[in-house]
Design a protein around this motif. Structure first.
Motif, PDB file in Angstrom:
ATOM      1  N   GLU A  82       1.960   7.553 -13.361  1.00 16.73           N
ATOM      2  CA  GLU A  82       2.472   8.706 -13.364  1.00 16.73           C
ATOM      3  C   GLU A  82       3.081   9.048 -12.024  1.00 16.73           C
ATOM      4  N   GLY A  83       4.474   9.365 -11.849  1.00 16.25           N
ATOM      5  CA  GLY A  83       4.840   9.812 -10.494  1.00 16.25           C
ATOM      6  C   GLY A  83       5.719   8.467  -9.872  1.00 16.25           C
ATOM      7  N   ASP A  84       6.343   9.000  -8.919  1.00 16.32           N
ATOM      8  CA  ASP A  84       7.251   7.816  -8.300  1.00 16.32           C
ATOM      9  C   ASP A  84       6.255   7.178  -7.208  1.00 16.32           C
ATOM     10  N   ILE A  85       5.968   5.938  -7.407  1.00 15.15           N
ATOM     11  CA  ILE A  85       5.035   5.306  -6.601  1.00 15.15           C
ATOM     12  C   ILE A  85       5.726   5.200  -5.073  1.00 15.15           C
ATOM     13  N   THR A  86       4.923   5.505  -3.993  1.00 17.47           N
ATOM     14  CA  THR A  86       5.205   5.538  -2.806  1.00 17.47           C
ATOM     15  C   THR A  86       5.076   4.208  -1.987  1.00 17.47           C
ATOM     16  N   ASP A  87       5.836   4.106  -0.713  1.00 21.19           N
ATOM     17  CA  ASP A  87       5.261   3.090   0.084  1.00 21.19           C
ATOM     18  C   ASP A  87       3.929   2.935   0.703  1.00 21.19           C
ATOM     19  N   GLU A  88       3.645   3.926   0.655  1.00 18.79           N
ATOM     20  CA  GLU A  88       2.192   4.111   1.655  1.00 18.79           C
ATOM     21  C   GLU A  88       1.127   3.923   0.461  1.00 18.79           C
ATOM     22  N   ALA A  89       1.327   4.225  -0.918  1.00 18.67           N
ATOM     23  CA  ALA A  89       0.575   3.896  -1.921  1.00 18.67           C
ATOM     24  C   ALA A  89       0.574   2.320  -1.899  1.00 18.67           C
ATOM     25  N   LEU A  90       1.739   1.768  -1.762  1.00 25.14           N
ATOM     26  CA  LEU A  90       1.880   0.200  -2.033  1.00 25.14           C
ATOM     27  C   LEU A  90       1.130  -0.494  -1.316  1.00 25.14           C
ATOM     28  N   THR A  91       1.372  -0.032   0.055  1.00 22.37           N
ATOM     29  CA  THR A  91       0.536  -0.405   1.328  1.00 22.37           C
ATOM     30  C   THR A  91      -0.914  -0.592   0.961  1.00 22.37           C
ATOM     31  N   GLN A  92      -1.633   0.627   0.737  1.00 21.34           N
ATOM     32  CA  GLN A  92      -2.879   0.889   0.559  1.00 21.34           C
ATOM     33  C   GLN A  92      -3.515  -0.184  -0.639  1.00 21.34           C
ATOM     34  N   LEU A  93      -2.723  -0.302  -1.717  1.00 15.42           N
ATOM     35  CA  LEU A  93      -3.093  -1.321  -2.645  1.00 15.42           C
ATOM     36  C   LEU A  93      -2.941  -2.659  -2.152  1.00 15.42           C
ATOM     37  N   SER A  94      -2.239  -3.047  -1.411  1.00 12.59           N
ATOM     38  CA  SER A  94      -1.881  -4.244  -0.992  1.00 12.59           C
ATOM     39  C   SER A  94      -3.026  -4.732   0.075  1.00 12.59           C
ATOM     40  N   THR A  95      -3.443  -3.724   0.819  1.00 11.73           N
ATOM     41  CA  THR A  95      -4.539  -3.964   1.924  1.00 11.73           C
ATOM     42  C   THR A  95      -6.012  -3.823   1.455  1.00 11.73           C
ATOM     43  N   GLY A  96      -6.158  -3.175   0.386  1.00 10.62           N
ATOM     44  CA  GLY A  96      -7.514  -2.759  -0.211  1.00 10.62           C
ATOM     45  C   GLY A  96      -7.794  -1.449  -0.100  1.00 10.62           C
ATOM     46  N   VAL A  97      -8.279  -0.994  -1.162  1.00 10.32           N
ATOM     47  CA  VAL A  97      -8.879   0.505  -1.332  1.00 10.32           C
ATOM     48  C   VAL A  97     -10.204   0.350  -1.571  1.00 10.32           C
ATOM     49  N   GLU A  98     -10.951   1.668  -0.888  1.00  8.45           N
ATOM     50  CA  GLU A  98     -12.438   1.720  -1.007  1.00  8.45           C
ATOM     51  C   GLU A  98     -12.853   2.539  -2.338  1.00  8.45           C
ATOM     52  N   LEU A  99     -13.594   1.845  -3.329  1.00  3.84           N
ATOM     53  CA  LEU A  99     -13.887   2.192  -4.637  1.00  3.84           C
ATOM     54  C   LEU A  99     -15.536   2.555  -4.576  1.00  3.84           C
ATOM     55  N   LYS A 100     -16.083   2.985  -5.665  1.00  6.30           N
ATOM     56  CA  LYS A 100     -17.615   3.131  -5.637  1.00  6.30           C
ATOM     57  C   LYS A 100     -18.362   1.960  -5.416  1.00  6.30           C
ATOM     58  N   ARG A 105     -10.277  -6.697  -2.491  1.00  5.31           N
ATOM     59  CA  ARG A 105      -9.698  -7.530  -1.854  1.00  5.31           C
ATOM     60  C   ARG A 105      -7.903  -7.163  -1.397  1.00  5.31           C
ATOM     61  N   PRO A 106      -7.556  -7.842  -0.451  1.00  5.12           N
ATOM     62  CA  PRO A 106      -5.994  -7.640  -0.360  1.00  5.12           C
ATOM     63  C   PRO A 106      -5.413  -8.006  -1.796  1.00  5.12           C
ATOM     64  N   ALA A 107      -4.365  -7.496  -2.261  1.00  4.48           N
ATOM     65  CA  ALA A 107      -3.732  -7.584  -3.465  1.00  4.48           C
ATOM     66  C   ALA A 107      -2.010  -7.701  -3.061  1.00  4.48           C
ATOM     67  N   LYS A 108      -1.502  -8.010  -4.069  1.00  4.68           N
ATOM     68  CA  LYS A 108       0.220  -8.048  -3.902  1.00  4.68           C
ATOM     69  C   LYS A 108       0.708  -6.923  -4.638  1.00  4.68           C
ATOM     70  N   LEU A 137       1.294  -5.608  -9.844  1.00  6.78           N
ATOM     71  CA  LEU A 137       0.195  -5.744  -9.104  1.00  6.78           C
ATOM     72  C   LEU A 137      -0.616  -7.133  -9.427  1.00  6.78           C
ATOM     73  N   THR A 138      -0.903  -7.883  -8.451  1.00  7.26           N
ATOM     74  CA  THR A 138      -1.784  -9.219  -8.495  1.00  7.26           C
ATOM     75  C   THR A 138      -2.748  -9.001  -7.926  1.00  7.26           C
ATOM     76  N   ILE A 139      -4.095  -9.271  -8.494  1.00  7.19           N
ATOM     77  CA  ILE A 139      -5.274  -9.250  -7.828  1.00  7.19           C
ATOM     78  C   ILE A 139      -5.907 -10.544  -7.885  1.00  7.19           C
ATOM     79  N   VAL A 154      -5.093   5.853  -5.100  1.00  8.50           N
ATOM     80  CA  VAL A 154      -3.990   6.284  -4.178  1.00  8.50           C
ATOM     81  C   VAL A 154      -3.021   7.405  -4.671  1.00  8.50           C
ATOM     82  N   GLY A 155      -3.424   8.036  -5.903  1.00 10.02           N
ATOM     83  CA  GLY A 155      -2.704   9.229  -6.364  1.00 10.02           C
ATOM     84  C   GLY A 155      -1.839   8.942  -7.219  1.00 10.02           C
ATOM     85  N   PHE A 156      -1.940   7.724  -8.160  1.00 10.25           N
ATOM     86  CA  PHE A 156      -0.734   7.461  -9.013  1.00 10.25           C
ATOM     87  C   PHE A 156      -1.493   6.713 -10.322  1.00 10.25           C
ATOM     88  N   PRO A 157      -2.167   7.929 -11.249  1.00 15.66           N
ATOM     89  CA  PRO A 157      -2.887   7.410 -12.414  1.00 15.66           C
ATOM     90  C   PRO A 157      -2.024   6.475 -13.271  1.00 15.66           C
TER      91      PRO A 157
END
Length: 235
Positions: A82-100, A105-108, A137-139, A154-157
């Protein structure tokens, strides 16, 4: 030599052959409706509300190699958010995000045009005033509902999730509900696994010969005995 089945799991189909839920008023569709092949089991899971590639085999050793984290088979997803995915969100997904359950791990991650796929049985409905966009997204992991949790973080459900590839196996040439069978050769002194088409399912063409590059550890000799392991429920 082992048989492997590539199945395009549709939306709202369990990744197992029986439904353990006993609610007769709302039965859920299982793999048994699509695959009439005895003694095969899924190598991994795919959520009930997700679509895409599911691998099945009757070889317990091959099943373990596909699913075990040690072999690190990458999984590629086509994700409608949902929404227009941003460069910032893609960078976060690529470098890794903190989940519960810890940092991913880093992704593409990259934007992609809407893929040419069949319409889902239940249409995607973003919130009023919200558009949608697609990313690939490759994990290298397989946590429970990981992709959905990552994009939400990262704000995009995630609105629609299609698994396109596991390693070098892909959905290419398949439609939802269809499958094809190939043979996997695992020579003792090589790092390649060769896939040889053998059968076609529900009218789908099996395709041409392909080669799957395996993790070096997958090049070990096969055991003389095969013991399929049943998966722990659908995903």
């Amino acid at each position: 030599m082992s048989d492997i089945y590539l199945f395009y799991k549709p939306f709202h189909v369990l990744s197992q052959f029986t439904d353990e839920r006993t609610d007769e008023e709302s039965p859920r569709t299982t793999l048994a409706e699509y695959l009439k092949v005895p003694n095969i089991y899924p190598a991994g899971r795919l959520d009930y509300d997700s679509e895409g590639l599911l691998l099945l085999t009757d070889d317990g050793e091959l099943q373990a190699r596909i699913t075990h984290p040690e072999y690190k088979l990458p999984k590629t997803y086509w994700v409608q958010v949902e929404g227009d995915i941003t460069d910032e969100a893609l960078t976060q997904l690529s470098t890794g995000v903190e989940l519960k359950d810890g940092r991913t791990r880093p992704a593409k991650a990259r934007r992609m045009d809407p893929p040419k796929v069949a319409e889902r049985s239940t249409p995607v409905k973003p919130r009023k005033g919200k558009g949608t966009s697609w990313l690939e997204l490759t994990i290298m992991e397989g946590r429970n509902r990981q992709v959905r949790r990552m994009t939400a973080h990262v704000g995009f459900p995630t609105l629609r999730l299609i698994r396109y590839a596991i390693g070098s196996w892909t959905l290419e040439g398949l439609k939802p509900g269809r499958w094809r069978q190939t043979t996997v050769h695992m020579p003792e002194q090589t790092q390649k696994v060769t896939l040889k088409p053998r059968k076609k399912g529900r009218g789908e063409h099996a395709g041409s010969k392909t080669t799957h590059k395996a993790h070096p550890k997958t090049a070990q000799p096969k055991s003389a005995h095969r013991t399929p392991r049943k998966p722990k429920g659908g995903r």
